[in-house]
Enzyme design. Structure first.
Site, PDB file in Angstrom:
ATOM      1  N   ARG A 160      -2.869  52.968 -45.220  1.00 53.10           N
ATOM      2  CA  ARG A 160      -3.251  52.293 -44.015  1.00 53.10           C
ATOM      3  C   ARG A 160      -3.078  50.488 -43.709  1.00 53.10           C
ATOM      4  NH1 ARG A 160      -8.780  54.928 -44.598  1.00 53.10           N
ATOM      5  NH2 ARG A 160      -7.458  56.686 -44.304  1.00 53.10           N
ATOM      6  N   GLN A 220      -4.795  54.965 -48.999  1.00 50.94           N
ATOM      7  CA  GLN A 220      -5.844  53.507 -48.351  1.00 50.94           C
ATOM      8  C   GLN A 220      -4.580  52.644 -48.554  1.00 50.94           C
ATOM      9  OE1 GLN A 220      -8.868  53.055 -47.977  1.00 50.94           O
ATOM     10  NE2 GLN A 220      -9.479  54.544 -48.316  1.00 50.94           N
ATOM     11  N   GLY A 259     -10.211  54.854 -61.420  1.00 56.11           N
ATOM     12  CA  GLY A 259     -10.991  56.029 -61.929  1.00 56.11           C
ATOM     13  C   GLY A 259     -11.684  56.160 -64.031  1.00 56.11           C
ATOM     14  N   CYS A 317     -14.876  68.254 -57.935  1.00 56.33           N
ATOM     15  CA  CYS A 317     -16.594  68.294 -58.054  1.00 56.33           C
ATOM     16  C   CYS A 317     -17.000  70.368 -57.963  1.00 56.33           C
ATOM     17  CB  CYS A 317     -17.031  67.050 -56.938  1.00 56.33           C
ATOM     18  SG  CYS A 317     -16.742  65.633 -57.649  1.00 56.33           S
TER      19      CYS A 317
END
Ligand code: FAD
Length: 438
Positions: free
Chosen positions: A21, A18, A277, A42
């Site tokens: 960007r 991110q 996190g 996951c």
């Protein structure tokens, strides 16, 4: 600007991408102590259960693709062992060479996650494993193949242990679930325990509650109850603890359980150091209470906000709701909001009922169990929990949206749901929560 990121999986890899960007010219370096970066934690139980058959689906990026596509340097097997804010440096141990080096940063971002708690009684066992990383998963897979595993003991009662129960049953193993008390899945309201027990029984899972491992010799586990049995594989899923030992001397504030304290911008107590996190302490959106939620949504939301903040679009985090869901055989269990214990402690009003999520006359229609806590004075929705076969995901997400939109429990009567018999009923569960709230 030089940005150093600690941890290269969910939060670390996402925040780095991110930032790239937002800041095309920034120098970005990720230090990851493990073998792999950016893997799908996951999905690990579903890979072990052979529902995901292509292992490459679990690894969507590598250090090489990050360099090539994003100009982000990822150093695997590199553990950050100290942070010195006064000099804006980190100390790194290269696990391949055992060399220690230093690096400098302008902005440091910590996403070190949590590690599985290990049972000291099983420390020397070569059949006991946690399920935390892709490396763990490879080891378990290899163990299952090499030793023709037939009997598995799964220790713990959180969602990872239940996912492993389901997935190892899918592989045809004889599975025993062991927990030290009777309170399985704390994210689920206690009143649904009998339903969960029924699911376990229907799936022919052996259940051993109020018992603990006392010792192990080879494959033979002796329990504190005096019982003993042989297993080919043991999965330890007894909890997690934050990977924050390396911050002990950094001056960064940690809470009493070692989680990193952050503000609404994910800034730690030390300037130019952010954290996100599983390893951070954050807060509930609707009550402002402090909490820790080791789920992926928070890491991804934080990554977006941190990147925006570094680029100068200062936007505060609104908090989270801990919205969670698991599939357990043919059922789903979901909840949103503060914990049931917190709801009870603050004197919340409670309502619970059962209702068909689809028109009752539809084939396979099966009642859903619903439990909701709300503030009796302000009518604010504090928590909801759902247990059923179909449509659990929709109901929990609608309640999450309602809480975010600051709707009262009474406002739920006004939500115009999409109705056709296979999906809901003209007075949907969501509406009925509003009608039933006293
Ligand atoms: P992680 O993704 O764990 O990454 C942290 C990384 O930091 C690790 O790779 C670690 O090696 C590295 N690291 C730690 N310390 C250092 C150091 N000092 N130096 C360098 N590197 C370091 N969440 C959901 O929302 N839904 C789910 O269904 C779900 N299922 C899950 C199933 C499993 C089996 C597991 C393990 C987790 C699951 N999660 C789920 C949780 C989700 O994966 C986490 O919330 C998410 O990964 C958190 O991201 P993170 O960056 O904080 O930690």
């Amino acid at each position: 600007m030089k940005i150093v990121v600690v941890g290269g999986v969910a939060g670390g890899a996402t925040v780095a991408s991110q930032i790239r960007r937002e800041l095309p010219d920034a120098e970005i370096v990720i230090y990851e102590k493990g073998r792999d970066m950016s893997f799908a934690n996951c999905g690990l139980p579903y890979y072990l259960g052979a529902e995901i058959t292509d292992r490459s689906e679990l690894t969507q990026a590598s250090a090489a693709t990050f360099k090539e596509q994003k100009e982000i340097t990822v150093k695997l097997y590199h553990e950050v062992i100290a942070v010195e804010p006064a000099h804006k440096t980190v100390t790194i141990l290269n696990h391949l060479t055992q060399e220690t080096t230093e690096d400098t940063y302008d902005q440091l971002i910590l996403s070190p996650g949590c590690q599985a708690v290990r049972l000291p009684q099983l420390a020397d066992s070569d059949i006991a494993f946690p399920v935390r990383t892709l490396e763990d998963t490879d080891i378990i897979e290899q163990h299952i193949e090499q030793y023709d595993v037939k009997k598995a003991l799964i220790i713990g009662a959180g969602y990872i242990s239940l996912e492993m129960v389901e997935n190892l049953k899918h592989c045809g193993l004889d599975v025993t679930l062991l927990h030290r008390n009777e309170r399985l899945l704390k994210t689920m309201d206690g009143q649904f325990l009998p339903h969960l027990m029924n699911c376990l029984k229907e799936a022919a899972v052996n259940i051993q509650l109020n018992d603990e491992v006392d010792r192990i010799k080879g494959k033979t586990v002796t329990f504190k109850s005096g019982l003993s049995a042989d297993y080919d594989l043991i999965i330890e899923a007894v909890g997690i603890t934050p990977n924050t030992e390396f911050l002990a001397k950094s001056g960064i504030e940690l809470n009493d359980k070692g989680y990193i304290v952050t503000d609404q911008y994910f800034q730690t107590s030390v300037q130019d150091i952010y954290a996100l996190g599983d390893a951070i302490e954050t807060f509930y959106m609707h009550t402002g209470q402090k909490t820790t939620v080791a789920l992926a949504w928070g890491a991804h939301r934080a990554a977006n906000l941190i990147a925006g903040n570094l680029a100068g679009h200062k936007q505060a985090f609104n908090g989270l709701l801990g919205t969670n869901i698991i599939r357990f055989f043919d059922h789903a269990i979901a909840s949103v909001g503060i914990s049931e214990k917190e709801a009870q402690e603050c004197g919340a009003a409670h309502l619970s009922f059962d209702q068909y999520p689809q028109a009752r006359y539809m084939p396979r229609s099966h009642p859903m169990h619903i439990s909701v806590y709300y503030d009796p004075d302000t009518r604010q929705i504090l928590r909801a929990c759902f247990f059923g076969k179909m449509g659990v995901d929709k109901r929990v997400d609608v309640i999450a949206t309602a809480i975010i939109a600051k709707m009262t429990i009474d406002d739920l009567k006004d939500i115009e749901i999409a109705y056709a018999p296979p999906f809901s009923s003209p007075k949907d569960i969501i509406n009925m929560i509003g009608y039933r709230a006293k």
